[in-house]
Design a protein around this motif. Structure first.
Motif, PDB file in Angstrom:
ATOM      1  N   TYR A  50       0.828  -1.199   0.000  1.00  0.00           N
ATOM      2  CA  TYR A  50       0.000   0.000   0.000  1.00  0.00           C
ATOM      3  C   TYR A  50       0.865   1.253   0.000  1.00  0.00           C
ATOM      4  O   TYR A  50       0.615   2.199  -0.766  1.00  0.00           O
ATOM      5  CB  TYR A  50      -0.912  -0.028   1.222  1.00  0.00           C
ATOM      6  CG  TYR A  50      -1.726   1.232   1.423  1.00  0.00           C
ATOM      7  CD1 TYR A  50      -2.919   1.421   0.738  1.00  0.00           C
ATOM      8  CD2 TYR A  50      -1.302   2.214   2.305  1.00  0.00           C
ATOM      9  CE1 TYR A  50      -3.668   2.574   0.922  1.00  0.00           C
ATOM     10  CE2 TYR A  50      -2.036   3.367   2.499  1.00  0.00           C
ATOM     11  CZ  TYR A  50      -3.219   3.543   1.808  1.00  0.00           C
ATOM     12  OH  TYR A  50      -3.941   4.692   1.997  1.00  0.00           O
ATOM     13  N   GLU A  51       1.880   1.274   0.861  1.00  0.00           N
ATOM     14  CA  GLU A  51       2.732   2.451   0.966  1.00  0.00           C
ATOM     15  C   GLU A  51       3.532   2.679  -0.308  1.00  0.00           C
ATOM     16  O   GLU A  51       3.781   3.830  -0.694  1.00  0.00           O
ATOM     17  CB  GLU A  51       3.682   2.305   2.159  1.00  0.00           C
ATOM     18  CG  GLU A  51       3.024   2.492   3.503  1.00  0.00           C
ATOM     19  CD  GLU A  51       2.501   3.894   3.712  1.00  0.00           C
ATOM     20  OE1 GLU A  51       3.084   4.845   3.117  1.00  0.00           O
ATOM     21  OE2 GLU A  51       1.520   4.071   4.447  1.00  0.00           O
ATOM     22  N   TYR A 260      10.410  13.185   1.256  1.00  0.00           N
ATOM     23  CA  TYR A 260      11.719  13.838   1.093  1.00  0.00           C
ATOM     24  C   TYR A 260      12.748  12.862   0.525  1.00  0.00           C
ATOM     25  O   TYR A 260      13.503  13.197  -0.396  1.00  0.00           O
ATOM     26  CB  TYR A 260      12.193  14.377   2.444  1.00  0.00           C
ATOM     27  CG  TYR A 260      13.573  14.990   2.409  1.00  0.00           C
ATOM     28  CD1 TYR A 260      13.772  16.270   1.897  1.00  0.00           C
ATOM     29  CD2 TYR A 260      14.677  14.277   2.884  1.00  0.00           C
ATOM     30  CE1 TYR A 260      15.037  16.834   1.845  1.00  0.00           C
ATOM     31  CE2 TYR A 260      15.944  14.831   2.845  1.00  0.00           C
ATOM     32  CZ  TYR A 260      16.124  16.110   2.331  1.00  0.00           C
ATOM     33  OH  TYR A 260      17.386  16.661   2.293  1.00  0.00           O
ATOM     34  N   VAL A 261      12.773  11.638   1.065  1.00  0.00           N
ATOM     35  CA  VAL A 261      13.751  10.649   0.620  1.00  0.00           C
ATOM     36  C   VAL A 261      13.468  10.198  -0.813  1.00  0.00           C
ATOM     37  O   VAL A 261      14.399  10.011  -1.615  1.00  0.00           O
ATOM     38  CB  VAL A 261      13.766   9.431   1.575  1.00  0.00           C
ATOM     39  CG1 VAL A 261      14.646   8.320   1.020  1.00  0.00           C
ATOM     40  CG2 VAL A 261      14.257   9.849   2.956  1.00  0.00           C
ATOM     41  N   GLY A 262      12.204  10.028  -1.145  1.00  0.00           N
ATOM     42  CA  GLY A 262      11.867   9.470  -2.455  1.00  0.00           C
ATOM     43  C   GLY A 262      11.495  10.481  -3.513  1.00  0.00           C
ATOM     44  O   GLY A 262      10.980  10.094  -4.565  1.00  0.00           O
ATOM     45  N   VAL A 270      12.485   0.282  -1.499  1.00  0.00           N
ATOM     46  CA  VAL A 270      12.011  -0.839  -0.689  1.00  0.00           C
ATOM     47  C   VAL A 270      12.469  -0.711   0.758  1.00  0.00           C
ATOM     48  O   VAL A 270      11.688  -0.895   1.693  1.00  0.00           O
ATOM     49  CB  VAL A 270      12.505  -2.172  -1.289  1.00  0.00           C
ATOM     50  CG1 VAL A 270      12.080  -3.344  -0.403  1.00  0.00           C
ATOM     51  CG2 VAL A 270      11.970  -2.357  -2.699  1.00  0.00           C
ATOM     52  N   ALA A 271      13.747  -0.390   0.955  1.00  0.00           N
ATOM     53  CA  ALA A 271      14.300  -0.342   2.310  1.00  0.00           C
ATOM     54  C   ALA A 271      13.594   0.710   3.163  1.00  0.00           C
ATOM     55  O   ALA A 271      13.189   0.442   4.304  1.00  0.00           O
ATOM     56  CB  ALA A 271      15.804  -0.055   2.254  1.00  0.00           C
ATOM     57  N   THR A 273      10.650   2.036   2.643  1.00  0.00           N
ATOM     58  CA  THR A 273       9.243   1.653   2.820  1.00  0.00           C
ATOM     59  C   THR A 273       9.091   0.603   3.910  1.00  0.00           C
ATOM     60  O   THR A 273       8.141   0.653   4.705  1.00  0.00           O
ATOM     61  CB  THR A 273       8.675   1.119   1.495  1.00  0.00           C
ATOM     62  OG1 THR A 273       8.840   2.093   0.475  1.00  0.00           O
ATOM     63  CG2 THR A 273       7.196   0.805   1.640  1.00  0.00           C
ATOM     64  N   VAL A 274      10.021  -0.356   3.947  1.00  0.00           N
ATOM     65  CA  VAL A 274       9.979  -1.379   4.999  1.00  0.00           C
ATOM     66  C   VAL A 274      10.178  -0.752   6.375  1.00  0.00           C
ATOM     67  O   VAL A 274       9.471  -1.089   7.335  1.00  0.00           O
ATOM     68  CB  VAL A 274      11.049  -2.461   4.731  1.00  0.00           C
ATOM     69  CG1 VAL A 274      11.187  -3.388   5.940  1.00  0.00           C
ATOM     70  CG2 VAL A 274      10.694  -3.270   3.498  1.00  0.00           C
ATOM     71  N   VAL A 275      11.137   0.174   6.473  1.00  0.00           N
ATOM     72  CA  VAL A 275      11.358   0.861   7.756  1.00  0.00           C
ATOM     73  C   VAL A 275      10.132   1.674   8.148  1.00  0.00           C
ATOM     74  O   VAL A 275       9.699   1.656   9.308  1.00  0.00           O
ATOM     75  CB  VAL A 275      12.599   1.779   7.658  1.00  0.00           C
ATOM     76  CG1 VAL A 275      12.722   2.642   8.915  1.00  0.00           C
ATOM     77  CG2 VAL A 275      13.861   0.955   7.472  1.00  0.00           C
ATOM     78  N   HIS A 276       9.555   2.366   7.171  1.00  0.00           N
ATOM     79  CA  HIS A 276       8.347   3.161   7.433  1.00  0.00           C
ATOM     80  C   HIS A 276       7.201   2.275   7.912  1.00  0.00           C
ATOM     81  O   HIS A 276       6.523   2.594   8.895  1.00  0.00           O
ATOM     82  CB  HIS A 276       7.945   3.900   6.159  1.00  0.00           C
ATOM     83  CG  HIS A 276       6.677   4.673   6.278  1.00  0.00           C
ATOM     84  ND1 HIS A 276       5.457   4.163   5.897  1.00  0.00           N
ATOM     85  CD2 HIS A 276       6.417   5.926   6.764  1.00  0.00           C
ATOM     86  CE1 HIS A 276       4.508   5.055   6.124  1.00  0.00           C
ATOM     87  NE2 HIS A 276       5.063   6.130   6.644  1.00  0.00           N
TER      88      HIS A 276
END
Length: 317
Positions: A50-51, A260-262, A270-271, A273-276
């Motif tokens: 989803y994110e 900001y990062v993306g 991916v990394a 998004t997984v942390v988020h």
């Protein structure tokens, strides 16, 4: 009567007290941490998907808006003055946002609810001291055989409908202010309406969340659970407001960080998004533990008030 009032004041928990009490629950039975991890895996997996779509859509939309003007107010002036600009923007993002709504309402919301039901039900028993020594097998067995599903599902639908109505009102107010041709006086009026509605939305969110918890822990659901929640939280609404305000601020900060990062890549990767998603899951689990403690604290407060009233009636007679 004075003794009961003193006891009520002593047991009334503040913001940091709720945080401390909720953090103690997993350490009373570390198996809860493992159980919560596996219970949240389905929600966590779909949240990543989803994110990923949401961040790509949001960044693309922001870029489409900002590429026409550098000034924020110039952006709104452009889309208001240029024929068909707003329609083209909506057509470009409507399909993805429709997909996001289907994912959220059809899958993500249900997975979030089911993981919350499982975690809160076990955590409440640990918090009350009923079954401190539960192992993973006991937790899983109770989750399958004794957990209530129908009541929390009905209440969550009520809460989701109310949440959606208020959200539509907030978005409509913002769009009317910036995309509509209105005088500065009415713009100020609508801005004030937006601030008031936003503050009530945050306050009511605490009531809705407590209503879902009541459906999990008791045989109440739907409007009955929400009415009981409103009654129990009366007099403690500021605390519930503060809890939800901190939670929304945390989610907003995470969202800004991902944008900001993306920004340059059209997505945060991916990394990130997984942390988020991991931070979101942790925040949600902690939020429900906090609200569970908040619910029991509100019940204690109402109980002491009832004792005071009955004691006063006895003294008068």
């Amino acid at each position: 009567m004075k003794n009961s009032q003193t006891m009520m004041e002593e047991k009334q928990l503040g913001f940091f007290d709720l945080l401390k009490e909720s953090l103690k629950i997993p350490f009373r039975n570390p198996n809860l941490i493992i159980f919560a991890f596996f219970s949240s895996l389905p929600f966590f997996s779909f949240l990543i998907m989803y994110e990923t779509v949401f961040q790509q859509t949001m960044i693309k939309t922001l870029k489409d808006i900002l590429k026409e003007r550098t000034s924020p107010f110039g952006v709104f002036d452009y889309y208001y003055a240029t024929p068909g600009a707003t329609e083209r923007l909506i057509e470009g993002i409507s399909s993805k946002f429709f997909l996001l709504c289907l994912i959220y309402l059809g899958i993500l919301h249900l997975l979030d609810l089911f993981s919350m039901i499982a975690i809160v039900d076990i955590a409440s028993m640990i918090y009350k001291g009923d079954r401190k020594a539960m192992n993973l097998k006991d937790m899983l067995s109770r989750c399958i055989k004794e957990t209530r599903i129908k009541g929390p599902l009905i209440t969550s639908i009520y809460a989701l409908l109310l949440d959606s109505l208020i959200s539509v009102g907030l978005v409509s107010t913002v769009m009317y202010i910036y995309l509509g041709s209105i005088a500065s006086f009415f713009s100020m009026v609508f801005s004030l309406v937006f601030i008031i509605l936003l503050s009530k939305y945050i306050e009511w969110s605490a009531v809705w969340n407590m209503g879902i918890l009541i459906s999990i822990l008791e045989e109440k659901h739907g409007d009955v659970a929400l009415i009981i929640s409103a009654y129990l939280s009366r007099g403690s609404r500021q605390l519930g407001f503060l809890l939800m305000l901190v939670y929304f601020a945390w989610r907003f900060a995470l969202r800004l960080g991902c944008v900001y990062v993306g920004w340059d890549k059209g997505g945060s990767g991916v990394a990130v998004t997984v942390v988020h998603a991991s931070l979101v899951c942790l925040a949600k689990m902690w939020l429900w533990l906090i609200f569970m403690v908040y619910l029991y604290d509100c019940k204690k407060k109402r109980l002491h008030e009832k004792i005071d009233v009955e004691g006063g009636q006895e003294e008068s007679t």
